[in-house]
Motif scaffolding. Structure first.
Motif, PDB file in Angstrom:
ATOM      1  N   PRO A  35      14.053 -10.970  21.418  1.00  0.00           N
ATOM      2  CA  PRO A  35      14.991 -12.106  21.371  1.00  0.00           C
ATOM      3  C   PRO A  35      14.690 -12.971  20.154  1.00  0.00           C
ATOM      4  CG  PRO A  35      13.943 -11.908  23.534  1.00  0.00           C
ATOM      5  CD  PRO A  35      13.179 -11.027  22.602  1.00  0.00           C
ATOM      6  N   ARG A  36      15.723 -13.386  19.465  1.00  0.00           N
ATOM      7  CA  ARG A  36      15.521 -14.206  18.274  1.00  0.00           C
ATOM      8  C   ARG A  36      16.598 -15.280  18.195  1.00  0.00           C
ATOM      9  NH1 ARG A  36      17.357 -10.330  13.202  1.00  0.00           N
ATOM     10  NH2 ARG A  36      19.572 -10.224  13.722  1.00  0.00           N
ATOM     11  N   VAL A  37      16.357 -16.234  17.335  1.00  0.00           N
ATOM     12  CA  VAL A  37      17.269 -17.368  17.215  1.00  0.00           C
ATOM     13  C   VAL A  37      17.320 -17.803  15.751  1.00  0.00           C
ATOM     14  CG1 VAL A  37      15.480 -19.112  17.590  1.00  0.00           C
ATOM     15  CG2 VAL A  37      17.842 -19.608  18.239  1.00  0.00           C
ATOM     16  N   ALA A  38      18.429 -18.416  15.370  1.00  0.00           N
ATOM     17  CA  ALA A  38      18.581 -18.868  13.987  1.00  0.00           C
ATOM     18  C   ALA A  38      17.791 -20.151  13.755  1.00  0.00           C
ATOM     19  CB  ALA A  38      20.056 -19.097  13.670  1.00  0.00           C
ATOM     20  N   GLN A  39      17.232 -20.253  12.568  1.00  0.00           N
ATOM     21  CA  GLN A  39      16.433 -21.423  12.202  1.00  0.00           C
ATOM     22  C   GLN A  39      16.896 -21.929  10.842  1.00  0.00           C
ATOM     23  OE1 GLN A  39      12.018 -21.263  10.968  1.00  0.00           O
ATOM     24  NE2 GLN A  39      11.933 -21.584  13.180  1.00  0.00           N
ATOM     25  N   VAL A  40      17.038 -23.247  10.722  1.00  0.00           N
ATOM     26  CA  VAL A  40      17.483 -23.860   9.464  1.00  0.00           C
ATOM     27  C   VAL A  40      16.259 -24.255   8.649  1.00  0.00           C
ATOM     28  CG1 VAL A  40      18.896 -25.657   8.400  1.00  0.00           C
ATOM     29  CG2 VAL A  40      19.497 -24.775  10.663  1.00  0.00           C
ATOM     30  N   ARG A  41      16.043 -23.607   7.547  1.00  0.00           N
ATOM     31  CA  ARG A  41      14.871 -23.885   6.735  1.00  0.00           C
ATOM     32  C   ARG A  41      15.202 -24.861   5.605  1.00  0.00           C
ATOM     33  NH1 ARG A  41      10.949 -18.577   6.485  1.00  0.00           N
ATOM     34  NH2 ARG A  41      10.548 -18.536   8.721  1.00  0.00           N
ATOM     35  N   CYS A  42      15.671 -26.003   6.011  1.00  0.00           N
ATOM     36  CA  CYS A  42      15.949 -27.074   5.043  1.00  0.00           C
ATOM     37  C   CYS A  42      16.112 -28.371   5.804  1.00  0.00           C
ATOM     38  CB  CYS A  42      17.213 -26.767   4.245  1.00  0.00           C
ATOM     39  SG  CYS A  42      17.632 -28.042   3.023  1.00  0.00           S
TER      40      CYS A  42
ATOM     41  N   GLY B 211      24.760 -33.694   6.826  1.00  0.00           N
ATOM     42  CA  GLY B 211      25.070 -32.534   5.994  1.00  0.00           C
ATOM     43  C   GLY B 211      24.171 -31.335   6.176  1.00  0.00           C
ATOM     44  N   LEU B 212      23.624 -31.180   7.373  1.00  0.00           N
ATOM     45  CA  LEU B 212      22.800 -30.014   7.660  1.00  0.00           C
ATOM     46  C   LEU B 212      23.289 -29.335   8.942  1.00  0.00           C
ATOM     47  CD1 LEU B 212      19.189 -31.371   6.978  1.00  0.00           C
ATOM     48  CD2 LEU B 212      20.479 -29.762   5.556  1.00  0.00           C
ATOM     49  N   PRO B 213      23.204 -28.015   9.015  1.00  0.00           N
ATOM     50  CA  PRO B 213      23.623 -27.318  10.235  1.00  0.00           C
ATOM     51  C   PRO B 213      22.631 -27.529  11.369  1.00  0.00           C
ATOM     52  CG  PRO B 213      22.758 -25.750   8.638  1.00  0.00           C
ATOM     53  CD  PRO B 213      22.816 -27.078   7.949  1.00  0.00           C
ATOM     54  N   ILE B 214      23.160 -27.590  12.580  1.00  0.00           N
ATOM     55  CA  ILE B 214      22.335 -27.725  13.781  1.00  0.00           C
ATOM     56  C   ILE B 214      22.586 -26.502  14.654  1.00  0.00           C
ATOM     57  CG2 ILE B 214      21.867 -29.092  15.852  1.00  0.00           C
ATOM     58  CD1 ILE B 214      22.924 -31.534  14.341  1.00  0.00           C
ATOM     59  N   VAL B 215      21.524 -25.860  15.085  1.00  0.00           N
ATOM     60  CA  VAL B 215      21.632 -24.653  15.906  1.00  0.00           C
ATOM     61  C   VAL B 215      21.463 -25.005  17.376  1.00  0.00           C
ATOM     62  CG1 VAL B 215      20.664 -22.368  16.402  1.00  0.00           C
ATOM     63  CG2 VAL B 215      20.747 -23.205  14.038  1.00  0.00           C
ATOM     64  N   ASN B 216      22.404 -24.587  18.187  1.00  0.00           N
ATOM     65  CA  ASN B 216      22.290 -24.715  19.639  1.00  0.00           C
ATOM     66  C   ASN B 216      21.598 -23.452  20.142  1.00  0.00           C
ATOM     67  OD1 ASN B 216      22.683 -24.681  22.460  1.00  0.00           O
ATOM     68  ND2 ASN B 216      24.606 -25.791  22.309  1.00  0.00           N
ATOM     69  N   GLU B 217      20.315 -23.555  20.428  1.00  0.00           N
ATOM     70  CA  GLU B 217      19.530 -22.368  20.777  1.00  0.00           C
ATOM     71  C   GLU B 217      19.984 -21.727  22.080  1.00  0.00           C
ATOM     72  OE1 GLU B 217      15.348 -22.865  20.514  1.00  0.00           O
ATOM     73  OE2 GLU B 217      15.399 -23.653  18.466  1.00  0.00           O
ATOM     74  N   LYS B 218      20.635 -22.492  22.942  1.00  0.00           N
ATOM     75  CA  LYS B 218      21.127 -21.921  24.197  1.00  0.00           C
ATOM     76  C   LYS B 218      22.324 -21.014  23.955  1.00  0.00           C
ATOM     77  CE  LYS B 218      19.495 -25.702  27.146  1.00  0.00           C
ATOM     78  NZ  LYS B 218      19.886 -26.783  28.100  1.00  0.00           N
ATOM     79  N   LYS B 219      23.095 -21.312  22.914  1.00  0.00           N
ATOM     80  CA  LYS B 219      24.270 -20.500  22.594  1.00  0.00           C
ATOM     81  C   LYS B 219      23.972 -19.417  21.565  1.00  0.00           C
ATOM     82  CE  LYS B 219      27.955 -23.890  23.480  1.00  0.00           C
ATOM     83  NZ  LYS B 219      29.132 -24.574  22.866  1.00  0.00           N
ATOM     84  N   CYS B 220      22.963 -19.639  20.735  1.00  0.00           N
ATOM     85  CA  CYS B 220      22.651 -18.693  19.662  1.00  0.00           C
ATOM     86  C   CYS B 220      22.219 -17.345  20.230  1.00  0.00           C
ATOM     87  CB  CYS B 220      21.546 -19.258  18.768  1.00  0.00           C
ATOM     88  SG  CYS B 220      21.096 -18.176  17.398  1.00  0.00           S
ATOM     89  N   THR B 221      22.839 -16.282  19.751  1.00  0.00           N
ATOM     90  CA  THR B 221      22.519 -14.929  20.225  1.00  0.00           C
ATOM     91  C   THR B 221      21.583 -14.200  19.271  1.00  0.00           C
ATOM     92  OG1 THR B 221      24.420 -13.943  19.095  1.00  0.00           O
ATOM     93  CG2 THR B 221      24.781 -14.765  21.331  1.00  0.00           C
TER      94      THR B 221
END
Length: 286
Positions: A99-106, A163-173
């Motif tokens: 299982p993995r999730v997107a991460q914003v590196r900025c 101005g930065l993306p936010i990841v909803n880890e519950k929805k991220c596939t």
């Protein structure tokens, strides 16, 4: 008989002949579709993200059914449940899906990072990046036009006011679509449960990076020196974390405490521990 009527009759006859010929050819050379392909496609999440390496869910369904070498666990968004169902239908063995999730590196928000110019054009990171690499001073940072958000097939991302993306880890596939479309490679896929993340993508040397962004990694190596598990190292002036080591061994992320710029961020689950330690350290210094 008048010429127009004659032309109409001839065209009708020609059309009927071609129609019969096409119908015969279609029936004669029709290729039967394996019904198993449709069964596999029906259980896929239909995100059409391409994380499997094929052109959509239909492409993967056909490949996994007809090609014995295609594994049943390539649907990243479907995770283990879908992999097991595909394996059962195709008679294959499903290896474990991490299982993995997107991460914003900025973390270079409007208030943290400088801009070289005011961009007025198409609200798209790829388009903005064509003009001198984009308006942001740091050429490795998020451009903030939401191309990743617009391309997320599962609605797991939003843009913040800064101005930065936010990841909803519950929805991220963990499909990786955002990682694919980001021209600056700011989006990165990490295993679920990673205790810390590097909130920076800059490869500039420390002095330059800090001048462009208040919260940049300066490549000082303090995090690596203080990690008792050797999970952190510095590559190209940027700290890199081995998430697998971190998940397995780390319950006390000292790298977060030691980072002088705040470029290393604790995950939600370990923030309380870090904040408590920071409070203790602050009280001791007073």
């Amino acid at each position: 008989m008048s010429t127009p009527i004659l032309v109409l009759i001839v065209m009708t006859i020609v059309g009927l002949i071609f129609g019969f010929v096409l119908a015969y050819v279609n029936k004669k050379f029709a290729v039967e579709v394996n019904p198993l392909i449709h069964m596999v496609e029906d259980i896929l999440p239909k995100g059409q993200c391409g994380a499997c390496g094929y052109a959509g869910c239909a492409g993967y369904a056909e490949a996994v059914v007809l090609d014995a070498d295609v594994p049943p666990n390539l649907c990243i968004p479907g995770k283990k449940p879908v992999a097991n169902m595909v394996a059962e239908l195709t008679g294959k063995v499903a290896p474990e899906v991490e299982p993995r999730v997107a991460q914003v590196r900025c973390a270079g928000s409007h208030s943290k990072a400088i801009r070289n110019y005011k961009y007025q054009g198409i609200e798209d990171c790829v388009a903005a990046g064509l003009l001198q690499g984009g308006p942001k001073g740091c050429q490795y940072g998020c451009l903030g036009f939401g191309t990743c958000v617009k391309n997320c097939p599962f609605g797991a991302m939003t843009m913040s006011e800064e101005g930065l993306p936010i990841v909803n880890e519950k929805k991220c596939t963990g499909c990786g679509k955002c990682e694919t479309v980001c021209p600056k490679k700011v989006m990165h896929m990490v295993p679920i449960g990673s205790p810390v993340s590097i909130n920076c993508n800059s490869k500039d040397k420390g002095a330059v990076a800090r001048k462009l962004c208040d919260i940049s990694c300066i490549g000082c190596g303090i995090c690596a020196k203080n990690c008792p598990h050797d999970a952190v190292k510095v590559e190209n002036n940027l700290a890199v974390v081995d998430s697998h080591i971190c998940i397995e061994k780390c319950d006390n992320p000292t790298c977060v405490l030691k980072c002088p710029t705040g470029a290393i961020k604790a995950a939600e689950g370990v923030k309380t521990i870090v904040e408590s330690q920071q409070e203790i350290a602050s009280n001791n210094s007073n």
